[in-house]
Structure formats: structure tokens, C-alpha cells
Design an enzyme around this catalytic site. Structure first.
Site, short mmCIF file in Angstrom:
data_model
loop_
_atom_site.label_atom_id
_atom_site.label_comp_id
_atom_site.label_asym_id
_atom_site.label_seq_id
_atom_site.Cartn_x
_atom_site.Cartn_y
_atom_site.Cartn_z
CE LYS A 1 -5.45 -3.88 2.63
NZ LYS A 1 -5.55 -3.35 1.26
CB THR B 1 -10.64 -1.59 -7.10
OG1 THR B 1 -10.74 -0.85 -5.88
CG2 THR B 1 -9.35 -2.38 -7.09
N GLY C 1 -12.41 -0.41 2.87
CA GLY C 1 -12.72 -1.82 2.71
C GLY C 1 -11.61 -2.60 2.03
CG ASP C 2 -8.50 -5.69 1.10
OD1 ASP C 2 -7.85 -4.98 0.33
OD2 ASP C 2 -8.33 -6.92 1.15
CB SER D 1 -9.99 5.81 -0.77
OG SER D 1 -10.79 4.68 -0.58
CD GLN E 1 -3.28 0.16 0.37
OE1 GLN E 1 -3.55 -1.01 0.57
NE2 GLN E 1 -3.94 0.90 -0.51
CG ASN F 1 -15.92 -3.56 -4.87
OD1 ASN F 1 -14.79 -3.17 -5.13
ND2 ASN F 1 -16.98 -2.79 -4.94
N1 GLU Z 1 -8.25 -2.22 -0.09
C1 GLU Z 1 -8.03 -1.38 -1.23
C2 GLU Z 1 -6.61 -1.55 -1.71
O1 GLU Z 1 -6.06 -2.63 -1.63
C3 GLU Z 1 -8.48 0.05 -1.01
C4 GLU Z 1 -7.86 0.77 0.12
C5 GLU Z 1 -8.48 2.15 0.40
O2 GLU Z 1 -9.37 2.57 -0.32
O3 GLU Z 1 -8.01 2.76 1.35
O4 GLU Z 1 -5.99 -0.66 -2.22
#
Ligand code: GLU
Length: 452
Positions: free
Chosen positions: A132, A216, A171-172, A384, A117, A247
Site C-alpha cells: 500500500k 469494490t 487507486g484508493d 485489478s 491487503q 467510488n
Molecule cells: N485500494 C483498493 C483496496 O483497498 C484496491 C487496491 C488495488 O486495486 O490494488 O483493496
């Protein structure tokens, strides 16, 4: 003078140390290898990056929180799950990254995701650090009331570590609009603050951004389209295999259709569906988003064009492009061989680290355009960050505006990765391009901000 081979030796020594100091975290080791193995050219070329301790600081999270999450099921039985939040790097902005609720979650998984990330968020150019979190809680088969109680218990600890200027979860896997709603409600209740920017992926009407659910998947297709353009092709008429049915997969399929391509598969842990006519999105959304069911129900209801292959892998279905959108290490060396044999032109990662290192190596060697997740799936976290911007300004943008920004960001990320790869004599290697470009942004900020 630091040579490239000195640098490689130093990075290999650091990788060995990472494995030693973080035992039993194979996914984190894999992510660290994947990044560090591509950094030698940039560290050798720019002496400031060889500063002692810079890369060592980068691979050590700024903060790691592990907590107990007790909750009661509908029968009154008490369950105890484990909650995590790894605040990895805040040199570029508040920690930002999703929460994953899945039985496979452990510290190593969250650290791999948090590490990825950092670079992904840097590539968006939007001023967000990397973090995360999540839990080994499995929402499948749980009632809404159980999920609510779990989320409330999870937030009862998490709230003290997050904030719109500190750490902004989203989310994830296993965390969508429903969970974000329960988490936000509990945060608001405990803090007595309407702090919209503390979580992203919120619902329409209470601070959510239009296009965030789609971002995404849409972003990954835009990245794949940019890679195809580079090869003098477009997505029109191409057949695509997509894994997953959450999603990311759903909105990948939607955007592929919008650009004239045909997605013929989707999957879950029980197997996959292949639909010669192309996946019927209304049916898939009904089953997954409304009924929270499994993909075999899709094949049952779709009729003659579709069949369910229990336990199979979508990579066996011949296609021009492949978009792994389920989870880590879901596409291995044998799958890559099959894809190559079937003439695949591009593979673009909608999930985080879905292709194993051996698979990536094979695909690149065969001349397949390969888009690594930290670049290709950055559209989600990018929107986001746009949600955070709208929350700060107490406004909301139209879907058209958000989508235009997303398109611009994805094309920019593609160009940055492509040009960086060329600059470091790795033309067409988006893995190297993404890692180096992300690293440069974070490393420059870390050096400017001193040893902290
Ligand atoms: N879980 C998503 C990622 O892997 C989105 C993370 C977010 O929007 O903060 O990037």
C-alpha cells in the site's frame, strides 16, 4: 505439543512487541490485533505455523519507502508532502495495493492498509502479494494542473520501486482515474516503457479493465447478498444505509438498486444525506464525479425527498443492512448499538476497517452478519488482478465477462470464509474465517519459500 492457550500467550507477547517496536501507529496496532487475535486456533492445530519467526516475519514489511514529494501550486508556491510505499509481503505475487492521497495519511495508516491487503489479496486466490502507499497530499480544492504536478513528482521517486512483476499500485481514497492517468504518464515517460501492468485502474482504451471502477462496490453488495442468503434472505426490498460518496459508495448504491434494495443515504466529512425515495445515482455521480462537489449539493438539488444532516452519521437512519464505504473507524460502538436497536441484519465493510473492534464485537454478539473488509471489499483488488491478466495477454474482456468473474470470486470468498469459520468452530464468524483462510495461504507460501 502447542496448546491453544500457549499460542494465545505467544501471540499476545508478539502484539505487545509490535506496539513497542512501532510506536505511534495506532491503526497498524489495531489491524495487527484484529488478525492475530483470531489465529490461535489455526496455529495450535497446525504445528508448522508455530515455527519460530513465521508470524514475526508476517508482521514486518519486506520493504518500506518514505520520500519527499515537492510540487508547485498554481501560484508558484512550493509544497512538500510525504510519499509512502510499504511493500508488505510478496510470497503470493507482486506487491499489490492502492495509493491513498489524504491529509490523514502517515506511515501507521499505510502499514495498516498494507497489512490488511496481504490477507485480502490472498483471499482472492489470484496470485498477488500485499502492499500500500500514498501521501498526505489532499487533492480537494486543487486544480487539475496541481494534481498533475503532484502526481508527476510522486512518480518521479516511486517509479524505481514498482513494476509489473514487482509492485503494482492502484487507486484508493483520493486516487481515481485522473490520478492514475497522470501517474501512468509519468512512469511511461521516465522509463520509456509501455508497461500496462505497472498500475491498475487505468482508463478505458489505454489498458484499463471494464468494471474496475465498479468492482469494490459491486463486490461488497455481492458479499452482503451471500451473507443474507446464508440467513435464508435476499436483498430484494431491503433498506440500506451507505456511508461515503466516493467510488466505493457510488457503485455500492448502484448494485444495491440492481438487486432490488434501496440505498437511502450517502455522506462525506461535512455530514450525510438521507433520501426517502432512494439515492438518485445520476445526480450523485454528476455532483461527485463530474463536479467534484459535496453531498449537501445533492440535497439542495434533489427536492423534497432528501435532506442534508450536517455533522450527522448515517448509522442513525433505520435500515436492514449497513455498508460502511468511507474510511477507517467510521462506525463505533454507539453506532453499532443504534444499528442493532433499529434491527440491522447485516453489516458489510466496503471501506478498509470502518468498524471499530468494539463495534464488530457488539454486532457479532447480537447475531448480525458481519462481513470484514478484507473479504467483503476484495472485489476491487480482484478486478485489478484481472486487469493485470488482460494487460499480460494484450487483450480486453467484455464487461459481462469481468462481472461474471467478479461474481464468482466474491461467492468463492464468501464460501471460503464461511467454511473456514465452521472448521475452526466459529460458525458465522466471517472475521475469523477471513483471517484464518488468508493466513493459511500466505503462511504456506512463506514456509515453502524459506526464511527470507
Ligand atoms: N485500494 C483498493 C483496496 O483497498 C484496491 C487496491 C488495488 O486495486 O490494488 O483493496
Amino acid at each position: 505439543m502447542t496448546t491453544r492457550s500457549d499460542t494465545t500467550t505467544a501471540l499476545n507477547r508478539l502484539l505487545a512487541e509490535i506496539e513497542h517496536r512501532n510506536p505511534a501507529q495506532p491503526e497498524f496496532h489495531q489491524a495487527a490485533h484484529e488478525v492475530l487475535e483470531t489465529l490461535a486456533p489455526v496455529i495450535a492445530a497446525r504445528p508448522e505455523y508455530a515455527e519460530p519467526g513465521l508470524v514475526e516475519r508476517l508482521v514486518e514489511p519486506e520493504r518500506q519507502v518514505i520520500f519527499r514529494v515537492p510540487w508547485q501550486d498554481d501560484q508558484g508556491r512550493v509544497h512538500v508532502n510525504r510519499g509512502f510505499r510499504v511493500e508488505f509481503n510478496s510470497a503470493l505475487g507482486p506487491y499489490k495495493g492502492g495509493l491513498r492521497f489524504h491529509s490523514s495519511v502517515n506511515l501507521g495508516v499505510i502499514k495498516f492498509l498494507g497489512f490488511e491487503q496481504i490477507f485480502k489479496n490472498a483471499l482472492t486466490g489470484l496470485g498477488i502479494g500485499g502492499g500500500k502507499g500514498g501521501s498526505d497530499f489532499d487533492p480537494h480544492g486543487r486544480s487539475d494542473a496541481e494534481v498533475m504536478r503532484f502526481c508527476q513528482s510522486f512518480m518521479t521517486e516511486l517509479y524505481r520501486h514498482i513494476g509489473e512483476h514487482t509492485d503494482v499500485p492502484a487507486g484508493d481514497i483520493g486516487v481515481g482515474g485522473r490520478e492514475i492517468g497522470y501517474l501512468f504518464g509519468q512512469y511511461r515517460r521516465i522509463t520509456n516503457r509501455w508497461e500496462a501492468g505497472v498500475l491498475t485502474g487505468k482508463g478505458q482504451g489505454w489498458g484499463g479493465s471494464l468494471i474496475r471502477p465498479e468492482a469494490t462496490g459491486y463486490g461488497n453488495v455481492l458479499f452482503a447478498a451471500a451473507m443474507m442468503r446464508e440467513r435464508g434472505e435476499d436483498l430484494e426490498g431491503q433498506t440500506a444505509v451507505v456511508s461515503g460518496s466516493g467510488n466505493v459508495a457510488i457503485y455500492t448504491i448502484e448494485k444495491l438498486a440492481a438487486l432490488g434494495a434501496n440505498a437511502v443515504t450517502c455522506s462525506d466529512s461535512s455530514g450525510y444525506v438521507v433520501d426517502e425515495k432512494g439515492i438518485d445515482l445520476d445526480l450523485l455521480k454528476q455532483i461527485k464525479e463530474v463536479e467534484r462537489g459535496r453531498v449537501d449539493a445533492y440535497a439542495e438539488r434533489r427536492g423534497a425527498s432528501a435532506r442534508f444532516v450536517p455533522g450527522g452519521r448515517v448509522w442513525d437512519v433505520p435500515a436492514d443492512i449497513a455498508l460502511p464505504s468511507a474510511t477507517q473507524n467510521e462506525l463505533n460502538e454507539a453506532d453499532a448499538e443504534t444499528l442493532i436497536r433499529n434491527g440491522v441484519k447485516a453489516v458489510s465493510e466496503g471501506a478498509n476497517m470502518p468498524a471499530t473492534p468494539e463495534a464488530v464485537h457488539l454486532l457479532q454478539k447480537a447475531g448480525v452478519a458481519f462481513g470484514p473488509g478484507k473479504a467483503a471489499n476484495a472485489g476491487g483488488v480482484a478486478v485489478s488482478a484481472l486487469e493485470m491478466a488482460q494487460n499480460h495477454a494484450r487483450t480486453s474482456w467484455t464487461a459481462a465477462r469481468v462481472e461474471e468473474e467478479l461474481t464468482h470470486i466474491m461467492n468463492d470468498i464468501h464460501t471460503t470464509c464461511h467454511e473456514t469459520a465452521e472448521r475452526y468452530e466459529a460458525p458465522g464468524d466471517y472475521v475469523t474465517g477471513a483471517n484464518i483462510a488468508g493466513f493459511e495461504r500466505v503462511a504456506d507460501a512463506m514456509l515453502a519459500q524459506g526464511v527470507i
